[in-house]
Design a protein around this motif. Structure first.
Motif, mmCIF file in Angstrom:
data_model
loop_
_atom_site.group_PDB
_atom_site.id
_atom_site.type_symbol
_atom_site.label_atom_id
_atom_site.label_comp_id
_atom_site.label_asym_id
_atom_site.label_seq_id
_atom_site.Cartn_x
_atom_site.Cartn_y
_atom_site.Cartn_z
ATOM 1 N N ILE A 131 0.839 -1.202 0.000
ATOM 2 C CA ILE A 131 0.000 0.000 0.000
ATOM 3 C C ILE A 131 0.873 1.251 0.000
ATOM 4 N N ALA A 132 1.860 1.283 0.888
ATOM 5 C CA ALA A 132 2.717 2.466 0.993
ATOM 6 C C ALA A 132 3.472 2.733 -0.295
ATOM 7 N N ALA A 133 3.808 1.675 -1.022
ATOM 8 C CA ALA A 133 4.577 1.839 -2.256
ATOM 9 C C ALA A 133 3.739 2.372 -3.412
ATOM 10 N N HIS A 134 2.436 2.038 -3.458
ATOM 11 C CA HIS A 134 1.680 2.303 -4.679
ATOM 12 C C HIS A 134 0.408 3.127 -4.506
ATOM 13 N N ALA A 135 -0.104 3.262 -3.306
ATOM 14 C CA ALA A 135 -1.328 4.055 -3.117
ATOM 15 C C ALA A 135 -1.016 5.539 -3.190
ATOM 16 N N SER A 136 -2.070 6.341 -3.225
ATOM 17 C CA SER A 136 -1.915 7.795 -3.212
ATOM 18 C C SER A 136 -1.223 8.250 -1.916
#
Length: 376
Positions: A131-136
């Motif tokens: 999540i941290a790598a690819h979410a807004s």
């Protein structure tokens, strides 16, 4: 102004997943996650909501019912994934959700992530990093579960990838964590372990991690020296393969044999492929994601090894094993053998006799029993 009808949680079904009085398609934690995320979801642009760990569709389908479109949803278990599709069709919401693998595209630019907290910390660590790598950068993760299954260590794991963590009040024995301000995440990397000459690889959530559990170790020590089968048409089968340790062991021990490994868990399948590659046997080990052995024809196998699961989420149930025993019987040829290890307290021998055929005990220790059942 008329309020929209409430989401019909009571219409959700677990099918084709196992069902029973103690096995539910939604619970109070789902409702709390939805209530706590309502304002966030209402403000989220179309296509910016992702859902992870939604066992049978309560989160994704309720979000779609409330007006969200193009909701990305990942469920690790294939039976659960199929239940989500079935529930979506029953409720007329199948055009509003999209089932996806757990990868960069599942989370790209997501503004709201609804997460049922996994019980395994390594699974949560993989999810949080992705999540941290690819979410807004503005993403809010609304992660919830039953209080009895939540630990303070979950806060620490989320804190590795998010700068701010808030905690809701408990309600109906459930609680929600809010994670914001993502830090630089990363793609999941399997944990690595070694037992003797066997390399083991495990992504977060794969049973036992990068080691042999006691039952599998006992099974490996007593498998036959010369199992029947092993051709591409009649491969040695590692059923409910987990990390693929049994499949890799079979391929190493029988260098000319074709091996087939099957599991319904996406994390297990990825782990088993990584385990096969780490042992240099990937060309002879076919790994598939399947609910039981659906992809295998009847009477097509001479040898199956099985360490059956007995948990569905947090619930203890024998029903999972019964489905596996029955399908192993379908796939075995007459005279074929099911080698099975099971927690002795489950008392499966009578069920194996009934569902597969004559069963004898190979060995037993303080916790586990190994049996071989011959297909009638």
């Amino acid at each position: 102004m008329t309020s929209p009808a409430p989401f019909p949680f009571e219409r959700l079904s677990r099918r084709p997943d196992v069902e029973g009085p103690d096995l539910v398609a939604s619970d109070a934690a789902d409702r709390l996650i939805l209530d706590e995320s309502a304002d966030l979801r209402a403000a989220a642009p179309a296509g910016s909501i992702a859902v992870i760990g939604d066992t049978h569709g309560a989160l994704a389908l309720a979000a779609a019912h409330d007006g969200a479109r193009d909701v990305r949803v990942h469920q690790d278990a294939l039976a659960g994934e199929r239940a989500i599709s079935r529930n979506a069709a029953e409720l007329g919401l199948d055009d509003r959700i999209r089932l996806v693998p757990l990868d960069a595209d599942a989370l790209r630019d997501a503004r709201v992530v609804l997460l049922r907290l996994p019980r395994a910390l390594d699974a949560l660590r993989d999810i949080a990093a992705l999540i941290a790598a690819h979410a807004s950068p503005a993403v809010v993760v609304v992660a919830g579960g039953r209080v009895k299954h939540m630990t303070l260590a979950m806060n620490d794991v989320l804190g590795e990838n998010f700068g701010r963590l808030d905690v809701s009040h408990a309600r109906q024995k459930s609680r929600v964590l809010f994670a914001r301000e993502p830090r630089a995440g990363h793609e999941p990397v399997p944990a690595a372990g070694r037992e003797g000459n066997l390399e083991i690889r495990a992504f977060g959530g794969a049973f036992a991690g990068a080691r042999l559990d006691h039952g599998t170790r006992l099974l490996l020590a007593h498998l036959p020296d010369f199992p029947a089968g092993g051709s591409p048409e009649d491969p040695l089968i590692d059923f409910a393969c987990g990390t693929g340790a049994v499949a890799a062991h079979l391929a190493l021990r029988h260098p000319a044999a074709a091996v087939y490994a099957s599991d319904q868990s996406a994390a297990a399948v990825a782990s088993a492929r990584a385990t096969a590659a780490a042992n240099g046997v990937a060309e002879r080990v076919e790994v598939v994601r399947d609910d039981v052995l659906t992809a295998r024809p009847e009477a097509s196998a001479s040898f199956i090894a099985l360490n059956p699961p007995f948990h569905s989420g947090a619930a203890l149930t024998e029903r999972l094993a019964f489905r596996l025993f029955a399908d192993a019987s379908r796939v075995l040829r007459p005279g074929g053998e099911l080698w099975c290890v099971w927690n002795s307290g489950m008392r499966y021998r009578g069920d194996l006799e009934r569902l597969v055929g004559p069963t004898r005990q190979v060995t037993r220790d303080a916790k586990f029993t190994v049996t071989v059942s011959t297909r009638r």
